[in-house]
Design an enzyme around this catalytic site. Sequence first.
Site, PDB file in Angstrom:
ATOM      1  N   GLY A  85       0.808  -1.205   0.000  1.00  0.00           N
ATOM      2  CA  GLY A  85       0.000   0.000   0.000  1.00  0.00           C
ATOM      3  C   GLY A  85       0.837   1.250   0.000  1.00  0.00           C
TER       4      GLY A  85
ATOM      5  N   GLY B  11       0.228   5.508   1.335  1.00  0.00           N
ATOM      6  CA  GLY B  11      -0.603   6.597   1.838  1.00  0.00           C
ATOM      7  C   GLY B  11      -0.004   7.933   1.473  1.00  0.00           C
TER       8      GLY B  11
ATOM      9  N   ALA C  52       3.459   7.748   3.559  1.00  0.00           N
ATOM     10  CA  ALA C  52       4.347   6.591   3.687  1.00  0.00           C
ATOM     11  C   ALA C  52       4.023   5.500   2.683  1.00  0.00           C
ATOM     12  CB  ALA C  52       4.264   6.021   5.101  1.00  0.00           C
TER      13      ALA C  52
ATOM     14  N   LYS D 130       6.325   0.702   7.599  1.00  0.00           N
ATOM     15  CA  LYS D 130       5.962   1.978   6.976  1.00  0.00           C
ATOM     16  C   LYS D 130       7.247   2.740   6.699  1.00  0.00           C
ATOM     17  CE  LYS D 130       2.634   4.467   8.677  1.00  0.00           C
ATOM     18  NZ  LYS D 130       1.715   5.159   9.633  1.00  0.00           N
TER      19      LYS D 130
ATOM     20  N   ASP E  64      -8.087  10.852  14.975  1.00  0.00           N
ATOM     21  CA  ASP E  64      -8.368  10.498  13.580  1.00  0.00           C
ATOM     22  C   ASP E  64      -9.005   9.109  13.504  1.00  0.00           C
ATOM     23  OD1 ASP E  64      -8.511  10.985  10.870  1.00  0.00           O
ATOM     24  OD2 ASP E  64      -6.476  10.302  10.441  1.00  0.00           O
TER      25      ASP E  64
END
Length: 494
Positions: free
Chosen positions: A18, A20, A23, A40, A131
Amino acid sequence: MAEHAEYIGAYKIVQKIGEGGMAYIFKAIQPSLRRSVVIKKLKDPNREIIKRFKKEALLSASFHHENLVAIYDFIYSNRNYYLVMEHVDGEDLQTIIEHLAPISANIAMLIALGIARGLEYTHTRNIIHRDIKPSNILLSYDGNVKIIDFGIARDDLSTRLTLTGMIVGTPAYMSPEQANGDALTAQSDLFSLGVLLYEMVTGLKPFDGNNQSEVLNKIVRGKYLAPERINPAIPRKLRRIIKKCLQHSPARRYQSATELINDLERALPWQIRNRRKKILSRFLNQLNKTAPTSTQTIILDFIRHSSRTKWHLARIFIGLLILSTFYFFPGYLSRIHLGALEIKTDPAQYRLVLDDKRHLMKAGSRIQIDNILRGEHRLMLQNLKTYQWFHIFFSVAPGQKTSIALPAFENIGRAELRIFSSPSAATVSLNDSVIGQTPLKIDSLLTGLYRLHLEQNGFKPITRQIEVKPGQRQQLYFVLLPTAASPVKGHSTQ
């Protein structure tokens, strides 16, 4: 060291899984302990981002709780920063909502209970997450709920960490005080958890809009549609929990995660609480990520299709009517809710596939499936003794149960299908069930639509949708090409 390096410190990189805004995410192996980890890697670091990244490492490393992802290591190597954490074999709540919402009340409360317990642990340490959103909640295939990403968390002693030109938090899940830029408390996280609960059981966000300003304005005004208007099946106890979490004033919300946990536990039967991991594991294994569906999709489709008229003035009138109904007459949305399906058939055991996303094992002469969204659906049943399929489309009306009486399988029309490939010995699947290798002859195949899939090592897979009609003899020929080449469509002779 590039993100494609074979090793990061003592960790062997398996694959990139993945990416983001801040990161890259990798799956890796820690050879010394023979365990999988997630790494990460911070990208394009500046001072503020590095400070936030280090803060996440220091905060999370102090956590020891089953509902929080564990941090194993923090690495600085070749001018790059890496965070090594627990690998959770599962899916994030965002994916689950997109594919399975609306979620049943008990499942939603079990997930919320895991989140609340994680927040109870951090709040007692004066740490506010700030968050809480679906993509920061993980559900594992063994039934564990985990909170991740404490990168913007804050404790009472820390300075405020913000990024220039960037809102700290995710607008649709912010509390009113967060949207106003005021000081945050534990009640702010509980408001966000209330938003998650609402979205899980309705498929919609309570505060949504076309842009960030519109969303924040709705949150500040504190106006939202009662969840039971969308899904009347929500129990009264859960409605009260959601309403209390979403109170505009922090003083009127739950004053601690412990209070919320107590209400959730009172709303859940003890038999379900005691089997929570098994129930959540079974729930997650229903997930099929190829076929997302949600209440939001149905509403948007209704609006789009209702505005396609022949005359421009009529189009404007209908659009205004729908919008006024949507915003000022919440009763309209009460028609967009759930129904049920009842299937009457012979008492054999079946694999049941609903809308390409639910894969359930059912047995008995009467099968009932609750909490199905209104509208058109596709049902497929496979007899697990004969491996024959039956296919049908049906409609669900809101608040009603649709009954389908199926004939015995021996009375359903059949056809013959032969499948050839070059090279031969390709594995053949019908509707995701492996049935053999080419050349293959299938006698007495039930009529209906099928998803045909052929694959063989070293060759590109081929997937087709085929229709089988009563009494038809059909032959399909496919040429499999090496993986470096493009696939060639098969042709059929009937």
